[in-house]
Design a protein around this motif. Structure first.
Motif, PDB file in Angstrom:
ATOM      1  N   PRO A   1       0.808  -1.232   0.000  1.00 37.10           N
ATOM      2  CA  PRO A   1       0.000   0.000   0.000  1.00 37.10           C
ATOM      3  C   PRO A   1       0.839   1.281   0.000  1.00 37.10           C
ATOM      4  CG  PRO A   1      -0.868  -1.558   1.588  1.00 37.10           C
ATOM      5  CD  PRO A   1       0.431  -2.128   1.089  1.00 37.10           C
ATOM      6  N   GLU A   2       1.958   1.285   0.722  1.00 37.70           N
ATOM      7  CA  GLU A   2       2.777   2.497   0.790  1.00 37.70           C
ATOM      8  C   GLU A   2       3.511   2.774  -0.521  1.00 37.70           C
ATOM      9  OE1 GLU A   2       5.306  -0.901   2.360  1.00 37.70           O
ATOM     10  OE2 GLU A   2       3.248  -0.231   2.648  1.00 37.70           O
ATOM     11  N   ARG A   3       3.515   1.823  -1.428  1.00 37.44           N
ATOM     12  CA  ARG A   3       4.171   1.996  -2.728  1.00 37.44           C
ATOM     13  C   ARG A   3       3.171   1.977  -3.878  1.00 37.44           C
ATOM     14  NH1 ARG A   3       9.513  -1.767  -1.840  1.00 37.44           N
ATOM     15  NH2 ARG A   3      10.277  -0.627  -0.027  1.00 37.44           N
ATOM     16  N   SER A   4       1.916   2.185  -3.569  1.00 36.01           N
ATOM     17  CA  SER A   4       0.856   2.141  -4.575  1.00 36.01           C
ATOM     18  C   SER A   4       0.091   3.457  -4.600  1.00 36.01           C
ATOM     19  CB  SER A   4      -0.131   1.010  -4.268  1.00 36.01           C
ATOM     20  OG  SER A   4       0.520  -0.234  -4.280  1.00 36.01           O
TER      21      SER A   4
ATOM     22  N   PHE B   1      -3.540   5.496  -4.864  1.00 37.34           N
ATOM     23  CA  PHE B   1      -4.923   5.326  -4.421  1.00 37.34           C
ATOM     24  C   PHE B   1      -5.786   6.372  -5.120  1.00 37.34           C
ATOM     25  CE2 PHE B   1      -2.726   3.149  -1.107  1.00 37.34           C
ATOM     26  CZ  PHE B   1      -3.622   2.221  -0.600  1.00 37.34           C
ATOM     27  N   ILE B   2      -6.968   5.970  -5.548  1.00 35.46           N
ATOM     28  CA  ILE B   2      -7.953   6.899  -6.090  1.00 35.46           C
ATOM     29  C   ILE B   2      -9.246   6.689  -5.320  1.00 35.46           C
ATOM     30  CG2 ILE B   2      -9.362   7.495  -8.087  1.00 35.46           C
ATOM     31  CD1 ILE B   2      -7.034   6.927  -9.865  1.00 35.46           C
ATOM     32  N   ASN B   3      -9.727   7.758  -4.683  1.00 33.41           N
ATOM     33  CA  ASN B   3     -10.941   7.701  -3.867  1.00 33.41           C
ATOM     34  C   ASN B   3     -10.900   6.577  -2.845  1.00 33.41           C
ATOM     35  OD1 ASN B   3     -12.063   9.879  -5.213  1.00 33.41           O
ATOM     36  ND2 ASN B   3     -13.056   8.583  -6.736  1.00 33.41           N
ATOM     37  N   GLY B   4      -9.728   6.354  -2.252  1.00 29.19           N
ATOM     38  CA  GLY B   4      -9.589   5.340  -1.221  1.00 29.19           C
ATOM     39  C   GLY B   4      -9.375   3.927  -1.729  1.00 29.19           C
ATOM     40  N   TYR B   5      -9.347   3.739  -3.049  1.00 28.79           N
ATOM     41  CA  TYR B   5      -9.137   2.407  -3.623  1.00 28.79           C
ATOM     42  C   TYR B   5      -7.713   2.277  -4.136  1.00 28.79           C
ATOM     43  CZ  TYR B   5     -14.179   1.936  -3.462  1.00 28.79           C
ATOM     44  OH  TYR B   5     -15.474   1.868  -3.030  1.00 28.79           O
ATOM     45  N   GLN B   6      -7.041   1.216  -3.703  1.00 27.12           N
ATOM     46  CA  GLN B   6      -5.660   0.981  -4.103  1.00 27.12           C
ATOM     47  C   GLN B   6      -5.601   0.433  -5.524  1.00 27.12           C
ATOM     48  OE1 GLN B   6      -3.545  -1.625  -1.458  1.00 27.12           O
ATOM     49  NE2 GLN B   6      -1.772  -1.796  -2.798  1.00 27.12           N
ATOM     50  N   PHE B   7      -4.642   0.934  -6.303  1.00 26.70           N
ATOM     51  CA  PHE B   7      -4.401   0.375  -7.637  1.00 26.70           C
ATOM     52  C   PHE B   7      -4.050  -1.107  -7.489  1.00 26.70           C
ATOM     53  CE2 PHE B   7      -3.218   3.639 -11.056  1.00 26.70           C
ATOM     54  CZ  PHE B   7      -4.235   4.490 -10.672  1.00 26.70           C
ATOM     55  N   PRO B   8      -4.334  -1.916  -8.500  1.00 24.73           N
ATOM     56  CA  PRO B   8      -4.037  -3.340  -8.399  1.00 24.73           C
ATOM     57  C   PRO B   8      -2.544  -3.663  -8.421  1.00 24.73           C
ATOM     58  CG  PRO B   8      -5.005  -2.836 -10.531  1.00 24.73           C
ATOM     59  CD  PRO B   8      -5.068  -1.592  -9.716  1.00 24.73           C
ATOM     60  N   VAL B   9      -1.711  -2.708  -8.843  1.00 22.71           N
ATOM     61  CA  VAL B   9      -0.258  -2.899  -8.845  1.00 22.71           C
ATOM     62  C   VAL B   9       0.398  -1.655  -8.257  1.00 22.71           C
ATOM     63  CG1 VAL B   9      -0.174  -4.534 -10.764  1.00 22.71           C
ATOM     64  CG2 VAL B   9      -0.086  -2.102 -11.239  1.00 22.71           C
ATOM     65  N   CYS B  10       1.669  -1.764  -7.885  1.00 20.97           N
ATOM     66  CA  CYS B  10       2.391  -0.646  -7.283  1.00 20.97           C
ATOM     67  C   CYS B  10       2.658   0.447  -8.324  1.00 20.97           C
ATOM     68  CB  CYS B  10       3.694  -1.127  -6.667  1.00 20.97           C
ATOM     69  SG  CYS B  10       4.974  -1.582  -7.871  1.00 20.97           S
ATOM     70  N   ALA B  11       3.228   1.542  -7.876  1.00 23.67           N
ATOM     71  CA  ALA B  11       3.470   2.689  -8.758  1.00 23.67           C
ATOM     72  C   ALA B  11       4.441   2.331  -9.890  1.00 23.67           C
ATOM     73  CB  ALA B  11       4.010   3.862  -7.943  1.00 23.67           C
ATOM     74  N   ARG B  12       5.515   1.622  -9.577  1.00 26.98           N
ATOM     75  CA  ARG B  12       6.487   1.265 -10.623  1.00 26.98           C
ATOM     76  C   ARG B  12       5.865   0.321 -11.641  1.00 26.98           C
ATOM     77  NH1 ARG B  12      10.662  -0.155  -7.675  1.00 26.98           N
ATOM     78  NH2 ARG B  12      11.494   1.944  -7.672  1.00 26.98           N
TER      79      ARG B  12
ATOM     80  N   SER C   1      12.571   5.839  -1.908  1.00 26.50           N
ATOM     81  CA  SER C   1      12.008   6.433  -3.113  1.00 26.50           C
ATOM     82  C   SER C   1      10.590   6.917  -2.818  1.00 26.50           C
ATOM     83  CB  SER C   1      11.992   5.380  -4.231  1.00 26.50           C
ATOM     84  OG  SER C   1      11.632   5.965  -5.453  1.00 26.50           O
ATOM     85  N   ASN C   2       9.980   7.610  -3.769  1.00 21.44           N
ATOM     86  CA  ASN C   2       8.579   8.004  -3.617  1.00 21.44           C
ATOM     87  C   ASN C   2       7.789   7.475  -4.813  1.00 21.44           C
ATOM     88  OD1 ASN C   2       8.521  10.037  -5.794  1.00 21.44           O
ATOM     89  ND2 ASN C   2       9.872  11.201  -4.435  1.00 21.44           N
ATOM     90  N   ASN C   3       6.487   7.502  -4.716  1.00 23.82           N
ATOM     91  CA  ASN C   3       5.653   6.888  -5.745  1.00 23.82           C
ATOM     92  C   ASN C   3       5.780   7.561  -7.104  1.00 23.82           C
ATOM     93  OD1 ASN C   3       4.745   4.875  -4.114  1.00 23.82           O
ATOM     94  ND2 ASN C   3       2.815   5.861  -3.610  1.00 23.82           N
TER      95      ASN C   3
END
Length: 110
Positions: A12-15, A17-28, A79-81
């Protein structure tokens, strides 16, 4: 949704979020998958000459993602997202070129 962990760690800390929903994969991985899609669509419509220069260039494009990921894994820095996403975009282009080049050369050799 545990099967998604096969394609990404989904921390979660590397993903994003849109409207409280986590993307299915990380930022990278988001950057990698977006650029894969864009590059594969591009190559569907336009011819790409997979020469040695382009393959070398694609390998160089992977370096920022490797450096960012490795330095973070070793605990040298955090790193950051947005940086993860950007290095994912660059690395996704590099990996997309390599995958398409392998396909291109396999089809030529057959």
């Amino acid at each position: 949704m545990d099967y998604l962990k096969l394609i990404c760690h989904r921390k979660p800390e590397r993903s994003f979020f849109i409207n409280g929903y986590q993307f299915p994969v990380c930022a990278r991985c988001t950057g990698f998958y977006i650029m894969f899609l864009i590059y594969f669509i591009y190559t569907y419509f336009f011819y790409v000459n997979y020469n040695h220069f382009l393959i070398l260039f694609s390998i160089l494009l992977l370096i920022p993602a490797v450096v960012d990921g490795t330095s973070q894994l070793k605990g040298l820095r955090e790193s950051n997202n947005y940086l993860r996403f950007f290095t994912g975009l660059i690395g996704g282009l590099g990996l997309g070129i390599i995958i398409k080049a392998i396909k291109y050369y396999i089809l030529i050799l057959l």
